[in-house]
Design an enzyme around this catalytic site. Structure first.
Site: not given
Ligand SMILES: C[C@H](CCC(=O)NCCS(=O)(=O)O)[C@H]1CC[C@H]2[C@@H]3[C@H](O)C[C@@H]4C[C@H](O)CC[C@]4(C)[C@H]3C[C@H](O)[C@]12C
Length: 329
Positions: A2, A16, A79
């Site tokens: 992200c 974002r 993340n």
């Molecule tokens: C996966 C998302 C981040 C995307 C990202 O950074 N991708 C990069 C991947 S990587 O680095 O290459 O591994 C994160 C951002 C916000 C997160 C959400 C938010 O924190 C809100 C909740 C929090 C809960 O604890 C888990 C579900 C959730 C609904 C999360 C799910 C997931 O972890 C999300 C959607």
């Protein structure tokens, strides 16, 4: 992966990309001033600043990914896998500071703080715990960018404690930790928006045979360090008009520089990370603009078009179907 960025013209913008291989069913979610937040450890907050942002609403609770409040303070979680480490929750009588579960961190800050300075005060008096929202939604490993029109910080909770860094470039991606991301910019001190001078060696007169050669060396891959460099260069060299349409259009171009196309980043056999949505919030006006992977038309939700004194969440599903505007039929 992200990427988050800020951008200032007449107003201040923050947004974002949400890059992932699947969606949780997030929606544009407005939390009005009288929605009651029941924090896991800190108790109830009945009346607070209103928020708009992207959230997955679970059991009536807005699990925000990114949001801004009516005072112009914004925050996004990205993340931070392998580096994020949270505190264990302590019994109430064993701590004098507020304990905040990672999933309620965005509402904790944005319901109560109007500025980054106020957010810093809250951060100095809190423990961020790894408490899960539910068994089905375990703890997310994140770090956060928090910004207002005057300043920007990054918050990283790691094994050695809670770090709060000034963020002079106003961008954030994923790993490695923020200080390493910033340090890596030193490797690109020589890149420029201007055409290069021939300085390779005195005996050679090299030719700038194409436009854009001042940026040669800026990485183009999708790793988070590379996206950090690419989006920092794009944002910091960005020029646009001051008006709303011009600013919003430019903002989507800035984040477009690190857009993820399906097929270029395989995360498991046959699963690809894509830019699920891109957001841009005018933090002064409380307008949340977004595009999705298949819908490039910018769509907007204005928090001030809603009754912000209500106590009920207001949700708008993502319009994710794109349309072609035909000109000759
Ligand atoms: C996966 C998302 C981040 C995307 C990202 O950074 N991708 C990069 C991947 S990587 O680095 O290459 O591994 C994160 C951002 C916000 C997160 C959400 C938010 O924190 C809100 C909740 C929090 C809960 O604890 C888990 C579900 C959730 C609904 C999360 C799910 C997931 O972890 C999300 C959607």
């Amino acid at each position: 992966m992200c990427t988050a960025a800020t951008y200032k013209t007449k107003d201040f913008y923050m947004g974002r990309t949400l890059d992932y291989e699947f969606s949780y069913g997030e929606q544009i979610t407005i939390t009005p001033r009288n929605y009651e937040f029941d924090f896991r450890f800190a108790g109830k907050i009945k009346s607070h600043y209103a928020l708009i942002g992207m959230a997955f609403v679970a059991g009536g609770y807005p699990l925000y990914y990114d949001a801004v409040n009516e005072k112009g303070l914004g925050m996004a979680g990205l993340n931070f896998v392998g580096n994020a480490a949270y505190e264990e929750a302590l019994p109430e009588d064993e701590t004098e500071v507020s304990q905040v579960a990672q999933f309620e961190f965005i509402p904790w800050i944005l319901t109560q703080c109007a500025t980054v300075a106020e957010a810093r005060e809250k951060l100095a008096a809190m423990r961020l715990t790894g408490t899960a929202f539910s068994e089905q939604l375990p703890t997310a490993q994140l770090h956060w960018i928090i910004a207002d029109k005057d300043s920007c910080i990054v918050v990283e909770s790691m094994k050695d404690g809670l770090h709060v860094y000034d963020n002079p470039v106003g961008v954030l991606t994923n790993n490695p930790p923020f200080p390493s991301q910033m340090f890596a910019l030193n490797n690109y001190a020589g890149v420029s928006r201007k055409q290069p001078e021939s300085t390779f060696a005195g005996v050679l007169q090299l030719d700038a045979y194409s436009r854009g050669m001042g940026g040669m060396g800026i990485p183009g891959d999708l790793s988070s360090q590379s996206r950090f460099v690419k989006v920092a260069f794009t944002k910091l060299n960005s020029i646009s008009g001051e008006e709303e349409d011009e600013s919003v259009s430019q903002f989507f171009h800035i984040l477009g520089s690190v857009d993820q196309q399906r097929g270029c980043c395989e995360v498991t056999e046959g699963k690809y990370e894509i830019t699920i949505y891109t957001s841009c919030c005018n933090t002064a006006k409380g307008i949340y603009y977004y595009t999705t992977y298949d819908n490039h038309q910018i769509t907007a939700v204005d928090m001030h078009a809603e009754n912000l004194d209500s106590d009920q969440l207001i949700c708008y599903p993502l319009l994710s179907k794109g349309e072609v505007r035909w000109q000759n039929k």
